[in-house]
Design a protein around this motif. Structure first.
Motif, PDB file in Angstrom:
ATOM      1  N   LYS A 164      11.011   0.079  14.041  1.00 35.68           N
ATOM      2  CA  LYS A 164      10.919  -1.334  13.632  1.00 35.68           C
ATOM      3  C   LYS A 164       9.609  -1.602  12.896  1.00 35.68           C
ATOM      4  O   LYS A 164       9.584  -2.224  11.833  1.00 35.68           O
ATOM      5  CB  LYS A 164      10.987  -2.250  14.868  1.00 35.68           C
ATOM      6  N   LEU A 165       8.509  -1.138  13.491  1.00 32.16           N
ATOM      7  CA  LEU A 165       7.190  -1.397  12.915  1.00 32.16           C
ATOM      8  C   LEU A 165       7.052  -0.731  11.543  1.00 32.16           C
ATOM      9  O   LEU A 165       6.566  -1.346  10.589  1.00 32.16           O
ATOM     10  CB  LEU A 165       6.103  -0.884  13.859  1.00 32.16           C
ATOM     11  N   TYR A 166       7.481   0.521  11.462  1.00 31.67           N
ATOM     12  CA  TYR A 166       7.371   1.259  10.203  1.00 31.67           C
ATOM     13  C   TYR A 166       8.197   0.585   9.110  1.00 31.67           C
ATOM     14  O   TYR A 166       7.745   0.463   7.963  1.00 31.67           O
ATOM     15  CB  TYR A 166       7.809   2.704  10.402  1.00 31.67           C
ATOM     16  N   ASN A 167       9.398   0.162   9.448  1.00 31.82           N
ATOM     17  CA  ASN A 167      10.267  -0.505   8.465  1.00 31.82           C
ATOM     18  C   ASN A 167       9.713  -1.848   8.018  1.00 31.82           C
ATOM     19  O   ASN A 167      10.103  -2.371   6.970  1.00 31.82           O
ATOM     20  CB  ASN A 167      11.676  -0.672   9.031  1.00 31.82           C
ATOM     21  N   ARG A 184       7.084  12.172  12.921  1.00 30.11           N
ATOM     22  CA  ARG A 184       8.243  11.380  12.504  1.00 30.11           C
ATOM     23  C   ARG A 184       7.990  10.700  11.149  1.00 30.11           C
ATOM     24  O   ARG A 184       8.873  10.661  10.294  1.00 30.11           O
ATOM     25  CB  ARG A 184       8.569  10.331  13.570  1.00 30.11           C
ATOM     26  N   TYR A 185       6.778  10.165  10.979  1.00 33.77           N
ATOM     27  CA  TYR A 185       6.431   9.475   9.735  1.00 33.77           C
ATOM     28  C   TYR A 185       5.132  10.078   9.200  1.00 33.77           C
ATOM     29  O   TYR A 185       4.045   9.784   9.706  1.00 33.77           O
ATOM     30  CB  TYR A 185       6.276   7.970   9.974  1.00 33.77           C
ATOM     31  N   HIS A 186       5.255  10.893   8.167  1.00 31.60           N
ATOM     32  CA  HIS A 186       4.123  11.682   7.686  1.00 31.60           C
ATOM     33  C   HIS A 186       3.053  10.857   6.990  1.00 31.60           C
ATOM     34  O   HIS A 186       1.915  11.317   6.853  1.00 31.60           O
ATOM     35  CB  HIS A 186       4.609  12.782   6.732  1.00 31.60           C
ATOM     36  N   ASP A 187       3.396   9.653   6.519  1.00 34.66           N
ATOM     37  CA  ASP A 187       2.425   8.856   5.763  1.00 34.66           C
ATOM     38  C   ASP A 187       1.720   7.817   6.628  1.00 34.66           C
ATOM     39  O   ASP A 187       1.163   6.840   6.120  1.00 34.66           O
ATOM     40  CB  ASP A 187       3.097   8.175   4.565  1.00 34.66           C
TER      41      ASP A 187
END
Length: 212
Positions: A164-167, A184-187
């Motif tokens: 949710k936060l990343y989106n 999970r999220y490389h950036d």
């Protein structure tokens, strides 16, 4: 290495420089040599000079460093005046301690909201912040510019909250959860806090000192 070519080991020493210089400033110490600062930091004088030269040096030969000036320069380098807006997820014992006892405004952040999915926690006051239900997280973040999230939730709960936060465009995390966000999220930019790792390191050092 960081993007500007300065090693993370140097960057991770900056908060210690800032802390010790703040203490010296409060004691009305006007200036300090690289040798004396090295003793306080438990590094070599050469290391102190190398570290500070990464950012411009700041010292004067024969004088050393102005404590107040160097403190302010490091404060600027660390970005402690930015007031990055943060939300905290998890109002259990750990989250409550983080919310109530960290002096965020001196550390570059402004904690503006806290969320939890436990009905017993909703409505609790953490200093001047009222704990909100996690169901309101997305709407709150959409209507308030959020720079970072502090995750004080169990590892098993992280993935759904993180997505949710990343989106929502939040890519900076102070992570107490033991979940590997960067995999999970490389950036993302993540600072992981592993209290158990810290304690095991102490245990090793105590055990090792007995055998010497």
């Amino acid at each position: 290495m960081s993007k500007d070519g300065i090693s993370m080991s140097v960057i991770r020493r900056l908060p210690r420089y800032y802390r010790f210089l703040s203490e010296l400033n409060e004691q009305n110490v006007d200036r300090i040599s690289s040798t004396k600062l090295a003793e306080i930091m438990n590094v070599t004088a050469s290391q102190v000079r190398q570290d500070l030269n990464c950012f411009g040096g700041f010292g004067q030969q024969g004088y050393g460093y102005s404590v107040s000036q160097l403190k302010e320069e490091i404060k600027k380098i660390l970005g402690l005046n930015n007031n990055y807006r943060a939300v905290l997820i998890g109002a259990g014992n750990l989250g409550k301690a983080v919310a109530m006892h960290m002096n965020f405004d001196r550390l570059g952040f402004e904690l503006i909201a806290c969320f939890d999915n436990n009905p017993a926690k909703i409505g609790e006051q953490l200093n001047d912040i009222t704990v909100k239900p996690e169901s309101e997280l997305e709407e709150f973040c959409r209507h308030n510019h959020i720079d970072t999230a502090f995750l004080c939730i169990p590892r098993a709960c992280v993935e759904a909250v993180l997505d949710k936060l990343y989106n929502l465009g939040i890519k900076n995390y102070w992570n107490f959860s033991h979940y590997d966000i960067a995999t999970r999220y490389h950036d993302t930019l993540v600072e992981n806090v592993h209290l158990s790792d810290n304690l095991m390191t102490l245990c090793y050092r105590m055990n090792n000192s007995k055998n010497q």
